[in-house]
Scaffold this motif. Structure first.
Motif, PDB file in Angstrom:
ATOM      1  N   VAL A  86      -7.837   8.279  -0.019  1.00 51.25           N
ATOM      2  CA  VAL A  86      -7.201   7.130   0.632  1.00 51.25           C
ATOM      3  C   VAL A  86      -7.623   7.047   2.096  1.00 51.25           C
ATOM      4  O   VAL A  86      -8.006   5.980   2.588  1.00 51.25           O
ATOM      5  CB  VAL A  86      -5.664   7.227   0.506  1.00 51.25           C
ATOM      6  CG1 VAL A  86      -4.991   6.151   1.361  1.00 51.25           C
ATOM      7  CG2 VAL A  86      -5.236   7.075  -0.945  1.00 51.25           C
ATOM      8  N   CYS A  87      -7.571   8.166   2.814  1.00 46.63           N
ATOM      9  CA  CYS A  87      -7.951   8.163   4.228  1.00 46.63           C
ATOM     10  C   CYS A  87      -9.435   7.818   4.403  1.00 46.63           C
ATOM     11  O   CYS A  87      -9.806   7.084   5.326  1.00 46.63           O
ATOM     12  CB  CYS A  87      -7.646   9.523   4.849  1.00 46.63           C
ATOM     13  SG  CYS A  87      -5.874   9.897   4.972  1.00 46.63           S
ATOM     14  N   LEU A 125      -6.524  13.004  -3.628  1.00 45.25           N
ATOM     15  CA  LEU A 125      -6.197  11.588  -3.516  1.00 45.25           C
ATOM     16  C   LEU A 125      -5.856  11.222  -2.080  1.00 45.25           C
ATOM     17  O   LEU A 125      -6.202  10.131  -1.606  1.00 45.25           O
ATOM     18  CB  LEU A 125      -5.028  11.250  -4.444  1.00 45.25           C
ATOM     19  CG  LEU A 125      -4.662   9.767  -4.575  1.00 45.25           C
ATOM     20  CD1 LEU A 125      -5.861   8.954  -5.036  1.00 45.25           C
ATOM     21  CD2 LEU A 125      -3.496   9.592  -5.537  1.00 45.25           C
ATOM     22  N   TYR A 126      -5.192  12.136  -1.397  1.00 51.84           N
ATOM     23  CA  TYR A 126      -4.874  11.941   0.025  1.00 51.84           C
ATOM     24  C   TYR A 126      -6.162  11.715   0.820  1.00 51.84           C
ATOM     25  O   TYR A 126      -6.273  10.773   1.618  1.00 51.84           O
ATOM     26  CB  TYR A 126      -4.142  13.183   0.532  1.00 51.84           C
ATOM     27  CG  TYR A 126      -3.581  13.087   1.932  1.00 51.84           C
ATOM     28  CD1 TYR A 126      -2.204  13.030   2.148  1.00 51.84           C
ATOM     29  CD2 TYR A 126      -4.406  13.086   3.061  1.00 51.84           C
ATOM     30  CE1 TYR A 126      -1.677  12.973   3.436  1.00 51.84           C
ATOM     31  CE2 TYR A 126      -3.890  13.018   4.338  1.00 51.84           C
ATOM     32  CZ  TYR A 126      -2.518  12.968   4.524  1.00 51.84           C
ATOM     33  OH  TYR A 126      -2.010  12.899   5.793  1.00 51.84           O
ATOM     34  N   LEU A 158       0.828  -1.207   0.000  1.00 57.06           N
ATOM     35  CA  LEU A 158       0.000   0.000   0.000  1.00 57.06           C
ATOM     36  C   LEU A 158       0.862   1.256   0.000  1.00 57.06           C
ATOM     37  O   LEU A 158       0.543   2.250  -0.667  1.00 57.06           O
ATOM     38  CB  LEU A 158      -0.930  -0.002   1.209  1.00 57.06           C
ATOM     39  CG  LEU A 158      -2.008  -1.082   1.243  1.00 57.06           C
ATOM     40  CD1 LEU A 158      -2.761  -1.047   2.562  1.00 57.06           C
ATOM     41  CD2 LEU A 158      -2.970  -0.924   0.071  1.00 57.06           C
ATOM     42  N   SER A 176     -11.167   5.934   2.418  1.00 57.34           N
ATOM     43  CA  SER A 176     -11.303   4.502   2.132  1.00 57.34           C
ATOM     44  C   SER A 176     -10.939   3.663   3.352  1.00 57.34           C
ATOM     45  O   SER A 176     -11.566   2.635   3.630  1.00 57.34           O
ATOM     46  CB  SER A 176     -10.418   4.116   0.948  1.00 57.34           C
ATOM     47  OG  SER A 176     -10.801   4.820  -0.220  1.00 57.34           O
ATOM     48  N   LEU A 226      -2.396   4.044   6.780  1.00 58.72           N
ATOM     49  CA  LEU A 226      -2.019   2.817   6.082  1.00 58.72           C
ATOM     50  C   LEU A 226      -1.456   1.759   7.030  1.00 58.72           C
ATOM     51  O   LEU A 226      -1.209   0.633   6.614  1.00 58.72           O
ATOM     52  CB  LEU A 226      -0.987   3.126   4.992  1.00 58.72           C
ATOM     53  CG  LEU A 226      -1.493   3.988   3.832  1.00 58.72           C
ATOM     54  CD1 LEU A 226      -0.379   4.241   2.831  1.00 58.72           C
ATOM     55  CD2 LEU A 226      -2.683   3.328   3.142  1.00 58.72           C
ATOM     56  N   LEU A 278      -1.531  10.058   6.491  1.00 62.46           N
ATOM     57  CA  LEU A 278      -1.486   8.981   5.503  1.00 62.46           C
ATOM     58  C   LEU A 278      -0.715   7.766   6.006  1.00 62.46           C
ATOM     59  O   LEU A 278      -1.193   6.632   5.890  1.00 62.46           O
ATOM     60  CB  LEU A 278      -0.863   9.504   4.203  1.00 62.46           C
ATOM     61  CG  LEU A 278      -0.866   8.522   3.033  1.00 62.46           C
ATOM     62  CD1 LEU A 278      -2.295   8.147   2.661  1.00 62.46           C
ATOM     63  CD2 LEU A 278      -0.158   9.137   1.825  1.00 62.46           C
ATOM     64  N   PHE A 297       2.282   1.881  -3.585  1.00 60.26           N
ATOM     65  CA  PHE A 297       1.324   2.278  -4.618  1.00 60.26           C
ATOM     66  C   PHE A 297       0.459   3.482  -4.223  1.00 60.26           C
ATOM     67  O   PHE A 297      -0.120   4.126  -5.093  1.00 60.26           O
ATOM     68  CB  PHE A 297       0.423   1.090  -4.975  1.00 60.26           C
ATOM     69  CG  PHE A 297       1.118   0.052  -5.799  1.00 60.26           C
ATOM     70  CD1 PHE A 297       1.178   0.157  -7.179  1.00 60.26           C
ATOM     71  CD2 PHE A 297       1.739  -1.038  -5.199  1.00 60.26           C
ATOM     72  CE1 PHE A 297       1.827  -0.784  -7.942  1.00 60.26           C
ATOM     73  CE2 PHE A 297       2.388  -2.001  -5.956  1.00 60.26           C
ATOM     74  CZ  PHE A 297       2.438  -1.866  -7.333  1.00 60.26           C
ATOM     75  N   LEU A 298       0.393   3.756  -2.923  1.00 61.53           N
ATOM     76  CA  LEU A 298      -0.432   4.878  -2.485  1.00 61.53           C
ATOM     77  C   LEU A 298       0.381   5.980  -1.817  1.00 61.53           C
ATOM     78  O   LEU A 298      -0.179   6.978  -1.386  1.00 61.53           O
ATOM     79  CB  LEU A 298      -1.512   4.393  -1.505  1.00 61.53           C
ATOM     80  CG  LEU A 298      -2.501   3.365  -2.064  1.00 61.53           C
ATOM     81  CD1 LEU A 298      -3.474   2.921  -0.977  1.00 61.53           C
ATOM     82  CD2 LEU A 298      -3.271   3.936  -3.256  1.00 61.53           C
ATOM     83  N   LYS A 331       2.374   8.145  -3.052  1.00 60.40           N
ATOM     84  CA  LYS A 331       2.336   9.410  -3.783  1.00 60.40           C
ATOM     85  C   LYS A 331       1.048  10.189  -3.538  1.00 60.40           C
ATOM     86  O   LYS A 331       0.932  11.346  -3.956  1.00 60.40           O
ATOM     87  CB  LYS A 331       2.486   9.143  -5.280  1.00 60.40           C
ATOM     88  CG  LYS A 331       3.853   8.600  -5.680  1.00 60.40           C
ATOM     89  CD  LYS A 331       4.955   9.610  -5.405  1.00 60.40           C
ATOM     90  CE  LYS A 331       6.303   9.082  -5.870  1.00 60.40           C
ATOM     91  NZ  LYS A 331       7.388  10.063  -5.635  1.00 60.40           N
ATOM     92  N   ALA A 332       0.073   9.553  -2.869  1.00 58.82           N
ATOM     93  CA  ALA A 332      -1.183  10.249  -2.605  1.00 58.82           C
ATOM     94  C   ALA A 332      -0.970  11.467  -1.722  1.00 58.82           C
ATOM     95  O   ALA A 332      -1.774  12.401  -1.732  1.00 58.82           O
ATOM     96  CB  ALA A 332      -2.178   9.297  -1.928  1.00 58.82           C
TER      97      ALA A 332
END
Length: 202
Positions: A28-29, A24-25, A11, A31, A82, A78, A14-15, A17-18
């Motif tokens: 992700v949070c 996108l940040y 994660l 999600s 994760l 972030l 691939f994530l 760079k969010a």
């Protein structure tokens, strides 16, 4: 070096760079937070709660999680999202998968077990705490399935096959979880991380 937190590293790669893109940040949070609602929604559905009531339980779970001020850093930063956020959310989703396997009809048990194995292996790879929680939950399920098999054999010998099938599926899941946990805990990357952080294993 290979690390036991393989789900987290996947994660993060691939994530990661969010963090450079604010939308996108946030996605992700969000999600990660949604995992909590998804897990409880699924458990409620397995318990034969209506879809609307189950959705309410899921939304309420998300609101309760967000209301805990001590948990918020795990959800809006972030890196923490994760790790600690996914740790808790995935553990809840694995409990849902375990409940689905327990109640799955015979015709769908194999497919449900494969899905539970995938979720379980991913849960183990998030963090050490989620790995131990998954193994503990699966161990309890094995013990309950064994007791259920004994009770069924004593009272209803003709229907013992269902109990044996459930026990077999849960045992196979337990073996997968144990194997993933051993790979996670014995991976060489753990030694490197401990040495870097000056963690003494004794």
């Amino acid at each position: 070096t290979w690390s036991g937190r393989y789900t987290y590293h996947f994660l993060a790669v691939f994530l990661g760079k969010a963090g450079e893109l604010r939308p996108l940040y946030g996605l992700v949070c969000a999600s990660v937070v949604a995992l909590f609602g998804l897990g409880l929604f699924g458990i409620a559905r397995v318990a034969q709660v209506g879809r609307g009531a189950a959705a309410f339980c899921g939304v309420l779970t998300v609101l309760v999680v967000l209301a805990g001020h001590q948990c918020l850093p795990n959800l809006y930063m972030l890196t923490d999202a994760l790790t600690m956020g996914v740790l808790q959310g995935m553990t809840l989703v694995f409990l849902w998968a375990l409940c689905r396997l327990w109640h799955a009809p015979a015709a769908q048990a194999l497919k449900t077990r494969r899905q539970a194995v995938i979720v379980g292996v991913l849960t183990v790879g998030v963090f050490e705490h989620s790995a131990l929680a998954a193994l503990a939950a699966c161990t309890v399920a094995v013990l309950l399935a064994f007791v259920d098999k004994l009770a069924t054999r004593e009272t209803e010998p003709d229907t013992a096959q269902n109990a044996r099938t459930r026990l077999r599926h849960v045992c196979i899941l337990w073996i997968w979880i144990l194997g993933a946990l051993l790979v996670s805990f014995l991976s060489p990357g753990n030694q490197v991380r401990w040495a870097t952080r000056h963690i003494d294993t004794e």
